[in-house]
Design an enzyme around this catalytic site. Structure first.
Site, mmCIF file in Angstrom:
data_model
loop_
_atom_site.group_PDB
_atom_site.id
_atom_site.type_symbol
_atom_site.label_atom_id
_atom_site.label_comp_id
_atom_site.label_asym_id
_atom_site.label_seq_id
_atom_site.Cartn_x
_atom_site.Cartn_y
_atom_site.Cartn_z
ATOM 1 N N LYS A 128 62.067 75.135 63.621
ATOM 2 C CA LYS A 128 62.360 73.865 64.297
ATOM 3 C C LYS A 128 63.102 74.196 65.586
ATOM 4 O O LYS A 128 63.714 75.253 65.692
ATOM 5 C CB LYS A 128 63.235 72.989 63.392
ATOM 6 C CG LYS A 128 63.192 71.515 63.708
ATOM 7 C CD LYS A 128 61.983 70.796 63.155
ATOM 8 C CE LYS A 128 61.911 69.374 63.646
ATOM 9 N NZ LYS A 128 60.896 68.586 62.952
ATOM 10 N N ASP A 168 58.624 65.932 67.793
ATOM 11 C CA ASP A 168 59.541 65.297 66.841
ATOM 12 C C ASP A 168 60.210 64.200 67.665
ATOM 13 O O ASP A 168 59.693 63.812 68.732
ATOM 14 C CB ASP A 168 60.562 66.318 66.293
ATOM 15 C CG ASP A 168 61.404 65.771 65.138
ATOM 16 O OD1 ASP A 168 60.915 65.732 64.005
ATOM 17 O OD2 ASP A 168 62.554 65.337 65.358
HETATM 18 P P1 NDP Z 1 60.683 58.916 67.872
HETATM 19 O O1 NDP Z 1 61.584 59.465 68.915
HETATM 20 O O2 NDP Z 1 59.265 58.650 68.242
HETATM 21 O O3 NDP Z 1 61.301 57.569 67.254
HETATM 22 C C1 NDP Z 1 62.565 57.528 66.673
HETATM 23 C C2 NDP Z 1 62.866 56.062 66.424
HETATM 24 O O4 NDP Z 1 64.051 55.952 65.645
HETATM 25 C C3 NDP Z 1 63.119 55.289 67.698
HETATM 26 O O5 NDP Z 1 62.658 53.983 67.531
HETATM 27 C C4 NDP Z 1 64.645 55.336 67.809
HETATM 28 O O6 NDP Z 1 65.215 54.298 68.594
HETATM 29 C C5 NDP Z 1 65.004 55.153 66.350
HETATM 30 N N1 NDP Z 1 66.352 55.599 66.100
HETATM 31 C C6 NDP Z 1 66.897 56.810 66.399
HETATM 32 N N2 NDP Z 1 68.178 56.839 66.004
HETATM 33 C C7 NDP Z 1 68.433 55.628 65.447
HETATM 34 C C8 NDP Z 1 69.570 55.054 64.854
HETATM 35 N N3 NDP Z 1 70.715 55.728 64.756
HETATM 36 N N4 NDP Z 1 69.461 53.777 64.378
HETATM 37 C C9 NDP Z 1 68.307 53.083 64.473
HETATM 38 N N5 NDP Z 1 67.191 53.599 65.044
HETATM 39 C C10 NDP Z 1 67.265 54.835 65.509
HETATM 40 O O7 NDP Z 1 60.760 59.939 66.636
HETATM 41 P P2 NDP Z 1 59.699 60.154 65.461
HETATM 42 O O8 NDP Z 1 59.126 58.849 65.059
HETATM 43 O O9 NDP Z 1 58.807 61.266 65.860
HETATM 44 O O10 NDP Z 1 60.632 60.730 64.304
HETATM 45 C C11 NDP Z 1 61.398 59.885 63.449
HETATM 46 C C12 NDP Z 1 61.865 60.672 62.254
HETATM 47 O O11 NDP Z 1 60.732 61.213 61.561
HETATM 48 C C13 NDP Z 1 62.770 61.863 62.540
HETATM 49 O O12 NDP Z 1 63.659 62.045 61.457
HETATM 50 C C14 NDP Z 1 61.786 63.029 62.577
HETATM 51 O O13 NDP Z 1 62.413 64.270 62.314
HETATM 52 C C15 NDP Z 1 60.862 62.626 61.440
HETATM 53 N N6 NDP Z 1 59.536 63.249 61.461
HETATM 54 C C16 NDP Z 1 58.721 63.117 62.551
HETATM 55 C C17 NDP Z 1 57.466 63.686 62.534
HETATM 56 C C18 NDP Z 1 56.483 63.471 63.638
HETATM 57 O O14 NDP Z 1 55.331 63.879 63.464
HETATM 58 N N7 NDP Z 1 56.847 62.845 64.756
HETATM 59 C C19 NDP Z 1 57.012 64.507 61.389
HETATM 60 C C20 NDP Z 1 57.918 64.497 60.255
HETATM 61 C C21 NDP Z 1 59.137 63.908 60.340
HETATM 62 P P3 NDP Z 1 65.702 54.604 70.111
HETATM 63 O O15 NDP Z 1 64.429 54.681 70.882
HETATM 64 O O16 NDP Z 1 66.540 53.435 70.426
HETATM 65 O O17 NDP Z 1 66.460 55.889 70.070
#
Ligand code: NDP
Length: 447
Positions: A128, A168
């Protein structure tokens, strides 16, 4: 020494050797606690010090990332790549760009990734990386300059047979494009397999963008199927509105459920008629705006600032935002509101205290390392297509994803039964993933 005591000694050593890295400690604790029964059956793992070796990354790289903003001001960020374990294949795992990123976050994610990748049954190790760079509010040109500077150091550590990063949080198709462009420029090699999550125009694969979110929902459907149930007609809450959340919402709707609320870090939107996912994509993927913009177009929906989305009652909860976003208090609220199933889309979004609340309340629970493995599985399919210069259709890729998620579900389920803990998907996932890595490490000797 009994396995339980050995685990305590190893955990104490991990905490001492990695001070201040609380997320990494939490991830290690969770895995160690649930693999005790496997250690009782396999003395050879202890003799070869498999756990001690698994807890120590094979390589940790930290580097300076200097870049210039649109006004000519110079910024310095910190870049990371933790190459955790290559027993099963090249290191594989995403890059996260977020101001909260530090070594402890990257190590927790890398550690989780190792077991997740093992669960897919595909030939990929665990790693990672990322940076404390915040892409929010930055222009395309600034993001491009940052990505170019980041890759100018990272390129020497990665390669299709060595280490294959992906996206991610904060790293989507735009960032992967800039990273790939700079890698190609520096190395003078068109090495498609060096990154996954690429755009379809230059070696990307169908369904990679959708895979994590779709996979989470396929996993939920498999869990429900074991009791003759389905998502059809279910009221669902999804946290976040990023890559994982958007496509989880889309798939829930395709399978007949209704997502009534989702969030970002500013608050949540509650839409009892069902979240309009096309509108959400437009706001988040195209306009890159805050979630409150949703109510401008759907005025019957409510935007609630600075509160937890878990106060909205639902039958199925799918946390897809970030680590430790479900506290014990949130878990109590969810269970009291009628939630019977929690499926983690994010990595470690549920605190250990909340996991205990769910267990005591009889809420079924799927850990992210099993339920969100669809993203990395689709990445492995992208690597296969790059290697064979092949390109599969959307329908074929989605079928493969569904089969992989079913297979992961069934193995977690069967392993939990084998160890006398039916329905405990945490134990099932951790033991199955751990055994695969441990067997490969034993075969490779002491390295
Ligand atoms: P993105 O950056 O695309 O989206 C993250 C989302 O979560 C945004 O809407 C963000 O809002 C919100 N967010 C972040 N912090 C907070 C918080 N403290 N409270 C509320 N909302 C929050 O990330 P991903 O969708 O890619 O990833 C999300 C999760 O999934 C992570 O844990 C990642 O490690 C996991 N994951 C992702 C994979 C992938 O293929 N993308 C694969 C496996 C796991 P804002 O824009 O306001 O920050």
């Amino acid at each position: 020494m009994p396995a339980r005591d050995k685990i305590e000694t190893i955990y104490g050593s991990v905490v001492r050797r990695n001070p201040g890295e609380s997320e990494f400690h939490q991830a290690v604790r969770e895995v160690l606690d649930s693999i005790v029964p496997a250690l009782d059956r396999h003395a050879e793992y202890a003799e070869a010090k498999i756990i001690e070796r698994i807890c120590e990354p094979e390589r940790q790289i930290i580097f300076r990332v200097p870049w210039e903003d649109d006004h000519g001001e110079v910024h310095i960020n910190r870049g990371f790549r933790v190459e955790f374990n290559s027993a099963l294949g090249p290191y594989k795992g995403g890059l996260r760009f977020h101001p909260s990123v530090y070594l402890g976050i990257v190590k927790f994610l890398g550690f989780e990734q190792l077991f997740k990748n093992a669960l897919t049954g595909m030939p990929i190790g665990g790693g990672k990386g990322g940076s404390d760079f915040d892409p929010r509010g930055r222009s395309d040109r600034e993001v491009m300059r940052f990505c170019q500077s980041f890759m100018t150091e990272l390129y020497r550590h990665i390669g299709e047979h060595t280490d294959v990063p992906a996206g991610d949080t904060g790293v989507g198709a735009r960032e992967i494009g800039y990273l790939f462009g700079q890698y190609k420029r520096i190395t003078n090699r068109y090495e498609s397999g060096v990154l996954t999550g690429k755009g379809l125009s230059y070696g990307g694969a169908q369904v990679r963008r959708e895979a994590t979110g779709y996979g989470v929902v396929f996993f939920a459907e498999e869990m429900l199927r074991t009791t003759g149930d389905s998502l059809d007609g279910k009221r669902v809450v999804v946290s976040g509105s990023g890559n994982v959340a958007l496509y989880a919402i889309e798939k829930v709707h395709q399978l007949g459920g209704t997502v009534v609320a989702c969030s970002d870090s500013s608050g949540y939107v509650h839409d009892d008629k069902g979240i309009d996912v096309e509108l959400l994509k437009e706001i988040k993927e195209v306009r890159r705006e805050r979630i409150s913009a949703y109510t401008d177009v759907r005025p019957h929906a409510a935007f609630v600032a600075d509160r937890s989305v878990w106060e909205v009652p639902c039958q199925v909860a799918v946390p897809c935002a970030t680590q430790n976003e479900i506290s014990a208090a949130d878990a109590v609220t969810l269970a009291a509101g009628g939630t019977t199933l929690v499926v983690e889309g994010a990595n470690m979004p549920t605190t250990p205290q909340a996991v205990r609340v769910f267990a005591e309340a009889g809420v079924r629970f799927a850990p992210g390392k099993a339920a969100n493995a669809g993203g990395v599985a689709a990445s492995a399919l992208e690597m296969q297509q790059n290697a064979s210069r092949d390109s599969w259709t959307f329908a074929h890729s989605e079928d493969r994803l569904r089969e992989i998620m079913r297979d992961i579900h069934d193995r977690c389920h069967a392993t939990a039964e084998e160890y006398g803990m039916p329905g405990d998907y945490i134990t099932g996932a951790n033991i199955d993933g751990f055994r695969r890595v441990a067997e490969a490490m034993l075969a490779h000797g002491l390295i």
